[in-house]
Every structure is written in C-alpha cells, then in structure tokens.
Write a protein that holds these residues in place. Structure first.
Motif, PDB file in Angstrom:
ATOM      1  N   ARG A  94      57.458  31.902  76.452  1.00 42.75           N
ATOM      2  CA  ARG A  94      58.436  32.759  77.130  1.00 42.75           C
ATOM      3  C   ARG A  94      58.393  32.576  78.642  1.00 42.75           C
ATOM      4  N   SER A  95      57.244  32.319  79.199  1.00 42.61           N
ATOM      5  CA  SER A  95      57.120  32.219  80.661  1.00 42.61           C
ATOM      6  C   SER A  95      57.879  31.026  81.220  1.00 42.61           C
ATOM      7  N   ARG A  96      58.223  30.083  80.364  1.00 36.87           N
ATOM      8  CA  ARG A  96      58.946  28.900  80.821  1.00 36.87           C
ATOM      9  C   ARG A  96      60.455  29.033  80.643  1.00 36.87           C
ATOM     10  N   LEU A  97      60.890  30.128  80.020  1.00 36.99           N
ATOM     11  CA  LEU A  97      62.310  30.337  79.777  1.00 36.99           C
ATOM     12  C   LEU A  97      62.935  31.187  80.876  1.00 36.99           C
ATOM     13  N   PHE A  98      64.251  31.060  81.009  1.00 43.62           N
ATOM     14  CA  PHE A  98      65.016  31.892  81.946  1.00 43.62           C
ATOM     15  C   PHE A  98      66.150  32.510  81.140  1.00 43.62           C
ATOM     16  N   LEU A  99      65.964  33.770  80.737  1.00 42.37           N
ATOM     17  CA  LEU A  99      66.916  34.449  79.873  1.00 42.37           C
ATOM     18  C   LEU A  99      67.818  35.377  80.678  1.00 42.37           C
ATOM     19  N   VAL A 100      69.115  35.254  80.423  1.00 41.65           N
ATOM     20  CA  VAL A 100      70.138  36.062  81.100  1.00 41.65           C
ATOM     21  C   VAL A 100      70.947  36.800  80.047  1.00 41.65           C
ATOM     22  N   SER A 101      71.172  38.093  80.246  1.00 44.13           N
ATOM     23  CA  SER A 101      72.104  38.817  79.398  1.00 44.13           C
ATOM     24  C   SER A 101      72.943  39.740  80.282  1.00 44.13           C
ATOM     25  N   LYS A 102      73.937  40.369  79.650  1.00 48.44           N
ATOM     26  CA  LYS A 102      74.905  41.173  80.399  1.00 48.44           C
ATOM     27  C   LYS A 102      75.136  42.505  79.711  1.00 48.44           C
ATOM     28  N   VAL A 103      75.410  43.523  80.519  1.00 49.72           N
ATOM     29  CA  VAL A 103      75.674  44.854  80.023  1.00 49.72           C
ATOM     30  C   VAL A 103      77.170  45.145  80.113  1.00 49.72           C
ATOM     31  N   TYR A 104      77.711  45.776  79.081  1.00 51.02           N
ATOM     32  CA  TYR A 104      79.096  46.234  79.130  1.00 51.02           C
ATOM     33  C   TYR A 104      79.298  47.168  80.334  1.00 51.02           C
ATOM     34  N   PRO A 105      80.468  47.141  80.961  1.00 50.33           N
ATOM     35  CA  PRO A 105      80.735  48.067  82.064  1.00 50.33           C
ATOM     36  C   PRO A 105      80.549  49.532  81.680  1.00 50.33           C
ATOM     37  N   HIS A 106      80.960  49.916  80.476  1.00 51.23           N
ATOM     38  CA  HIS A 106      80.832  51.325  80.094  1.00 51.23           C
ATOM     39  C   HIS A 106      79.391  51.722  79.795  1.00 51.23           C
ATOM     40  N   ASN A 107      78.505  50.738  79.715  1.00 50.29           N
ATOM     41  CA  ASN A 107      77.081  51.028  79.517  1.00 50.29           C
ATOM     42  C   ASN A 107      76.272  50.881  80.794  1.00 50.29           C
ATOM     43  N   ARG A 152      66.757  42.638  70.465  1.00 52.46           N
ATOM     44  CA  ARG A 152      67.455  41.545  69.774  1.00 52.46           C
ATOM     45  C   ARG A 152      66.941  40.186  70.237  1.00 52.46           C
ATOM     46  N   LEU A 153      66.622  40.088  71.506  1.00 52.68           N
ATOM     47  CA  LEU A 153      66.135  38.819  72.059  1.00 52.68           C
ATOM     48  C   LEU A 153      64.644  38.590  71.797  1.00 52.68           C
ATOM     49  N   ASN A 154      63.995  39.607  71.270  1.00 53.87           N
ATOM     50  CA  ASN A 154      62.565  39.510  70.962  1.00 53.87           C
ATOM     51  C   ASN A 154      61.743  39.152  72.207  1.00 53.87           C
ATOM     52  N   THR A 155      62.039  39.863  73.306  1.00 53.71           N
ATOM     53  CA  THR A 155      61.307  39.666  74.549  1.00 53.71           C
ATOM     54  C   THR A 155      61.119  41.014  75.221  1.00 53.71           C
ATOM     55  N   ASP A 156      60.192  41.092  76.153  1.00 57.66           N
ATOM     56  CA  ASP A 156      59.964  42.366  76.826  1.00 57.66           C
ATOM     57  C   ASP A 156      60.555  42.409  78.232  1.00 57.66           C
ATOM     58  N   TYR A 157      61.225  41.344  78.655  1.00 58.47           N
ATOM     59  CA  TYR A 157      61.909  41.366  79.946  1.00 58.47           C
ATOM     60  C   TYR A 157      62.988  40.299  79.984  1.00 58.47           C
ATOM     61  N   LEU A 158      63.948  40.490  80.874  1.00 57.81           N
ATOM     62  CA  LEU A 158      64.968  39.489  81.163  1.00 57.81           C
ATOM     63  C   LEU A 158      64.727  38.916  82.550  1.00 57.81           C
ATOM     64  N   ASP A 159      65.021  37.649  82.700  1.00 58.82           N
ATOM     65  CA  ASP A 159      64.944  37.040  84.028  1.00 58.82           C
ATOM     66  C   ASP A 159      66.138  37.457  84.882  1.00 58.82           C
ATOM     67  N   MET A 160      67.276  37.753  84.224  1.00 55.46           N
ATOM     68  CA  MET A 160      68.477  38.163  84.949  1.00 55.46           C
ATOM     69  C   MET A 160      69.308  39.067  84.041  1.00 55.46           C
ATOM     70  N   TYR A 161      69.798  40.166  84.617  1.00 57.54           N
ATOM     71  CA  TYR A 161      70.649  41.092  83.886  1.00 57.54           C
ATOM     72  C   TYR A 161      71.904  41.310  84.704  1.00 57.54           C
ATOM     73  N   LEU A 162      73.063  41.095  84.091  1.00 59.01           N
ATOM     74  CA  LEU A 162      74.328  41.121  84.822  1.00 59.01           C
ATOM     75  C   LEU A 162      75.236  42.259  84.354  1.00 59.01           C
ATOM     76  N   LEU A 163      75.958  42.849  85.285  1.00 54.11           N
ATOM     77  CA  LEU A 163      77.091  43.705  84.963  1.00 54.11           C
ATOM     78  C   LEU A 163      78.221  42.779  84.551  1.00 54.11           C
ATOM     79  N   HIS A 164      78.704  42.921  83.308  1.00 59.24           N
ATOM     80  CA  HIS A 164      79.611  41.914  82.755  1.00 59.24           C
ATOM     81  C   HIS A 164      80.947  41.852  83.501  1.00 59.24           C
TER      82      HIS A 164
END
Length: 286
Positions: free
Chosen positions: A74-87, A103-115
C-alpha cells in the motif's frame, strides 16, 4: 520532450503523472476478472496511481480497486477517490470517506477530491477536508471540474489554498483549460489531473485518432494514435493523466506512451491542427 514521472504537490509530495482511471469499471461492461487483471497489469508494470470515485458504479469501482490492490504494498500506491457534492459537508463527508476506505480496503487515501461543486459551501467542505486530513484519513485533498473563477473563490476561503490538485477534462480536442485555468494553477502550484485524456468514445475520439497529423506523428514514433493523444497531454509537466482502460493491453499501451518524446515540430503540428481557444470557453465535461 522528456517525460517527468512525477508532479510535486504543495507539501512536497510526489504524485505520479500517469495513472489508471476507473470510470465505468465495475459496471458489467467486462468481467470483473478482466478489469482486475487490467489494473494489476498496470501495477505490475510500474503504474502506482489509481483514480476512482464513490459515484462510479455506486461504489462498485472502488470495490474493484480494493480487490485489485489486495496483496500489493500500500505504501507504494497513490489512491485517489472523490466525494459527491451532496456528501461534501459536515453531516456526510466523513461517513462517505469511511465508506470509500472500506470498499478500497485501505485506511487512508493519498488524495480525496470534491467531485464537482454543489450546494455545500466551499468553506464547509474545506473545513471537513482539513479535519479528515488531520485525522490521517487522507494525505491531501483537492477538487474536480473547477474552472478559474471556482479556484479563485476556493483560494479566498480560509484554508482553501490547501487544495493540492484540480481534476478536469483535458485532451487534444478539448483545450479550454489552457486559456486561463492552467496558467492560474501553474502560478499557484496546483497540478491538473486530466480525465478523459484520450477523449471518450464517439465521433470526437474517432476524429482525433483518424486525424492525418496525429497518424503521421504516430507513424514516426511507431506508436498508435491513442498513444500520441496521451503523449500530448503528458508534454506539460504540471499535468497528471488518468486514462481509463478495462483491459490489460490498453493499460500497458497507455503506460508505454510515457516513453514517446514529441519534438517541437510535432507539438506545433498538433497545436495547429487542434488549436487551443484564444478566448474563454466553458469547461467541457463528459
């Protein structure tokens, strides 16, 4: 033009400049086995960045990614996900993030975006993003589908300058970001994440891929037209590209595009055939 493998974020984090997008993955277009194999082929080749969102397949794409990365460091990956505007407010952002992490089976994201922008005030979203960052659930946060005026408004909010990236549609046939958004982001140290860098399927993509100029450049590099479209986007060091592909062959072809060094003359020819606008235009979204 030599490919720079990483972009530097405002906190010094190195973000891979070529990754894998997952829009429409996990929705039955291909078998789950095929799509997991595609992501793993990219990981095995050296791709570390995977972009997804809670919106994609109502969480199915995140679950697919979670299965694909099982067993990888996991430390070598860069995971990005996005949150719905209403959330993206106090009542929902943390809960949405925690669901994405499960769902991603991880305890942190490298980047989280407002969709994209919604009704939740930017100040509230920034507050929530900074809160989950302080708690170690995300390393950085950013936005998506923001234009120049949106970015200026965001940076005027307390803590808004903590935005690390902005993800927008960008490809050879859609260059509106180049007029004033990319220069503004460059001045403020905010890389662009380009989604749909190969354009979506349809007449536009066919027109780009069948262009005589694109085909001539592709022939000169013994590459495919799609690889030239990707190389064009990657010419800019401040741009991160996340092409989607559900098959291993396509993922590996995308990865190989980083080795294409377009000449100044080739860039000029592409620019002439598909010029950037000389005035402000609305951002494209697909």
């Amino acid at each position: 033009m030599t490919f720079a493998p990483t972009a530097t974020l405002h906190d010094g984090t190195l973000m891979p400049r070529l990754g894998m997008g997952t829009w429409y993955l996990g929705e039955g277009r291909r078998s789950e086995r095929t799509e997991i194999a595609a992501l793993r082929a990219g990981l095995d080749a050296g791709m570390r960045l995977i972009d997804t969102a809670e919106m994609y397949g109502d969480g199915a794409a995140e679950s697919l990614v979670g299965s694909a990365i099982d067993g990888y460091d996991r430390s070598r990956l860069f995971l990005v996900s996005k949150v719905y505007p209403h959330n993206a407010g106090r009542s929902s952002l943390r809960r949405s993030l925690e669901s994405s992490l499960r769902r991603l089976n991880t305890d942190y994201l490298d980047m989280y975006l407002l969709h994209w922008r919604g009704s939740v005030p930017l100040a509230e979203t920034v507050e929530c993003m900074e809160s989950v960052k302080a708690d170690g659930l995300i390393a950085n946060w950013g936005v998506s589908n923001f234009d120049t005026s949106d970015m200026r408004e965001l940076f005027a909010v307390p803590g808004g300058d903590g935005c690390a990236v902005n993800q927008d549609l960008y490809h050879l046939g859609s260059r509106g970001v180049e007029f004033d958004l990319l220069p503004w982001m460059r001045d403020h140290g905010v890389p662009l994440m380009a989604y749909c860098p190969l354009a979506q399927a349809g007449s536009l993509r066919a027109g780009l891929a069948n262009s005589s100029v694109v085909c001539e450049v592709a022939a000169a590099h013994k590459a495919t037209p799609m690889q030239i479209l990707l190389a064009f986007v990657l010419c800019r060091d401040e741009v991160v590209a996340i092409p989607r592909s559900g098959t291993a062959d396509h993922v590996l072809a995308n990865w190989a595009a980083r080795e294409i060094e377009l000449t100044a003359d080739e860039c000029a020819a592409l620019d002439s055939a598909f010029p950037a606008p000389d005035h402000k235009v609305p951002l494209d979204m697909e």
